[in-house]
Design a protein around this motif. Sequence first.
Motif, PDB file in Angstrom:
ATOM      1  N   LEU A  41      -7.950  -2.328   6.062  1.00 25.74           N
ATOM      2  CA  LEU A  41      -7.916  -0.899   5.838  1.00 25.74           C
ATOM      3  C   LEU A  41      -7.261  -0.786   4.320  1.00 25.74           C
ATOM      4  O   LEU A  41      -7.783   0.267   3.344  1.00 25.74           O
TER       5      LEU A  41
ATOM      6  N   THR B 111       2.847   1.923  -3.032  1.00 23.07           N
ATOM      7  CA  THR B 111       2.136   2.518  -4.325  1.00 23.07           C
ATOM      8  C   THR B 111       2.156   3.986  -4.028  1.00 23.07           C
ATOM      9  O   THR B 111       2.023   4.750  -4.998  1.00 23.07           O
ATOM     10  N   MET B 112       1.922   4.493  -2.955  1.00 22.87           N
ATOM     11  CA  MET B 112       2.015   5.825  -2.580  1.00 22.87           C
ATOM     12  C   MET B 112       3.364   6.617  -2.828  1.00 22.87           C
ATOM     13  O   MET B 112       3.583   7.341  -3.400  1.00 22.87           O
TER      14      MET B 112
ATOM     15  N   GLU C 176      -6.268   6.306  -8.304  1.00 17.89           N
ATOM     16  CA  GLU C 176      -7.150   7.285  -9.044  1.00 17.89           C
ATOM     17  C   GLU C 176      -6.403   8.419  -9.562  1.00 17.89           C
ATOM     18  O   GLU C 176      -5.474   8.956  -8.920  1.00 17.89           O
ATOM     19  N   GLU C 177      -6.687   8.747 -10.708  1.00 14.18           N
ATOM     20  CA  GLU C 177      -5.868   9.778 -11.288  1.00 14.18           C
ATOM     21  C   GLU C 177      -7.010  11.136 -11.308  1.00 14.18           C
ATOM     22  O   GLU C 177      -8.054  11.154 -11.640  1.00 14.18           O
TER      23      GLU C 177
ATOM     24  N   VAL D  67      -8.719   1.600   1.151  1.00 19.47           N
ATOM     25  CA  VAL D  67      -8.360   2.886   0.864  1.00 19.47           C
ATOM     26  C   VAL D  67      -7.303   2.707  -0.562  1.00 19.47           C
ATOM     27  O   VAL D  67      -7.190   3.779  -1.122  1.00 19.47           O
TER      28      VAL D  67
ATOM     29  N   LEU E 160       0.991  -1.318  -0.147  1.00 17.19           N
ATOM     30  CA  LEU E 160       0.056   0.058  -0.023  1.00 17.19           C
ATOM     31  C   LEU E 160       0.718   1.221  -0.020  1.00 17.19           C
ATOM     32  O   LEU E 160       0.745   2.004  -0.883  1.00 17.19           O
TER      33      LEU E 160
ATOM     34  N   TYR F 247      -8.018   4.846  -3.710  1.00 21.98           N
ATOM     35  CA  TYR F 247      -7.903   6.427  -3.463  1.00 21.98           C
ATOM     36  C   TYR F 247      -6.375   6.629  -4.022  1.00 21.98           C
ATOM     37  O   TYR F 247      -6.017   7.815  -4.309  1.00 21.98           O
ATOM     38  N   LEU F 248      -5.381   5.666  -3.848  1.00 23.44           N
ATOM     39  CA  LEU F 248      -4.002   5.839  -4.148  1.00 23.44           C
ATOM     40  C   LEU F 248      -3.658   5.636  -5.725  1.00 23.44           C
ATOM     41  O   LEU F 248      -2.714   6.134  -6.035  1.00 23.44           O
TER      42      LEU F 248
ATOM     43  N   GLN G 204       4.884   7.579  -6.220  1.00 21.61           N
ATOM     44  CA  GLN G 204       4.088   8.659  -6.804  1.00 21.61           C
ATOM     45  C   GLN G 204       4.375   9.992  -6.319  1.00 21.61           C
ATOM     46  O   GLN G 204       4.017  10.971  -6.581  1.00 21.61           O
ATOM     47  N   THR G 205       5.504   9.909  -5.367  1.00 20.71           N
ATOM     48  CA  THR G 205       6.163  11.165  -4.739  1.00 20.71           C
ATOM     49  C   THR G 205       7.348  11.464  -5.598  1.00 20.71           C
ATOM     50  O   THR G 205       7.905  10.901  -6.315  1.00 20.71           O
TER      51      THR G 205
END
Lengths: 236, 243
Positions: free
Chosen positions: B232, B172-173, B242-243, B236, B169, B239-240, B176-177
């Motif tokens: 969880l 994935t976040m 979605e564009e 969630v 999870l 939301y991670l 994208q940073t």
Amino acid sequence: MESTPKLLKILDVITLVLFLIAVWMVLFYAPTEAVMGNVQRVFYFHVAAGWVGMLGFLVAAVVGILYLRSGRREYDIIGVAAVEIGIVFVFINIVSGSIWARPIWNTWWTWDPRLTTATVMELIYAAYLLLRQGIEEADRRARFGAVYVLLGFISVPLTFLSARLFRTIHPIVIGTNQPGSQGQFDMAPKMLQAFLFSLFTFTVIFVDVLWHRVRIGKFAEKIEERKLRLGEEQRS
Amino acid sequence: MMTEDEQIAYEKFSSPLTSLKLYLRAILAVLGKDITAEMRSRELLSSMFVFALLVILIFNFALELDISTRLTVTAGVLWVTFAFAGTLGLNRSMASEKDRACLDGLLLAPVDRSAIYFGKMLGNLIFMLLVEMIVLPIYSLLYNTNLFSIGFLAVVMLGSIGYVTVGTLLATMAVQTRTRDVMLPILLFPVTIPLLIAAVKGSMGFLQGLEMDAIRPWLNLLVSYDIIFLALALMVFDYLVEE
């Protein structure tokens, strides 16, 4: 630029007066604890700061859920504000606890479950701020922030319950206590009054600071919008 | 009004059993893709494995792993090794999706997005378990410690599941940073500290042959951590991506 709302100005004054009264109550009104002496007076603001810290993280989690459901920018601004305030107050909580622990436990720090979970909680929210710094796109920043706050929030009840679930030397003043803790005491009525008043005062401080911080957040967003628009005009 | 053909197709795909079958098939497709890619490149497993050995080597000299210290620190050394090697694998596995916009391709597939999450998560879990299965015998050989008890392996399994659940999870976040690779450990370690503590205490308990009563609280913590974060993640993950 809009000026500070009148209600906020009034709240500022009330907060200041309440805080001065709280300081007076803690230092002079509450009786000196028989065994620990004056250092026990740390307790009032120590617990109050911890409470506000957790309250901040709770608010952040709630607006996080609201943000994910509605996608409204206001919730994100409130979320950052609450986390920032929470971090500051948990830090006050840890430092004040350390000052108390030095004479009572004979050490500044020990890896007791309560202290460990509080530190982990603080680190999670520090990571949250770093995460936000690393994302430029506002929408994604808000979404990821909300998700991370939800994952991290588990540390909050864990910290709160750690002194009750695990064997710990951290005292529990409210409710039942384990035999192993060091620095335990029973509150005299005047102590209880000073304690409840500190809790109330710190909650008001939280509301006041949160309001200010959300205002700053909204201004920051307006500036960002104008910068973007300016950039577009220059390009076209 | 639906035509007869549409009606048949609708019924075929809307019955709970077929939709579950389709869901499972989507998970297996993502998993299969990851395994095939890994079989061909072998970059993930080999880097995780070499890294794990290096960490153990460093611990060897940092802690002077003689017989008396070994008894108390083995569990800690192993879990730090797994956690570090795991981060490496998680980062790589998500970064390769992001690099050539493979993730966007996956998202176009008409399946529930949690299927993509579970596929990736199972892949990461398999890679992590494989590395552990190689590291554990080597560790027991090098330090003459018997690590093979059912209880100990169960703790390794539960700990890895939890670690990979949160790790997939957050990876994935993190990809994208802006800071990408640096971000994952910063996000992941504080959230997984309770899991790692429980895993270390649990494995240490089994290695030292403690009573089950002393170990059970840690096992309970591991299981509840796994369940909470799996739920969880399911909620969630959308939301991670979605564009």
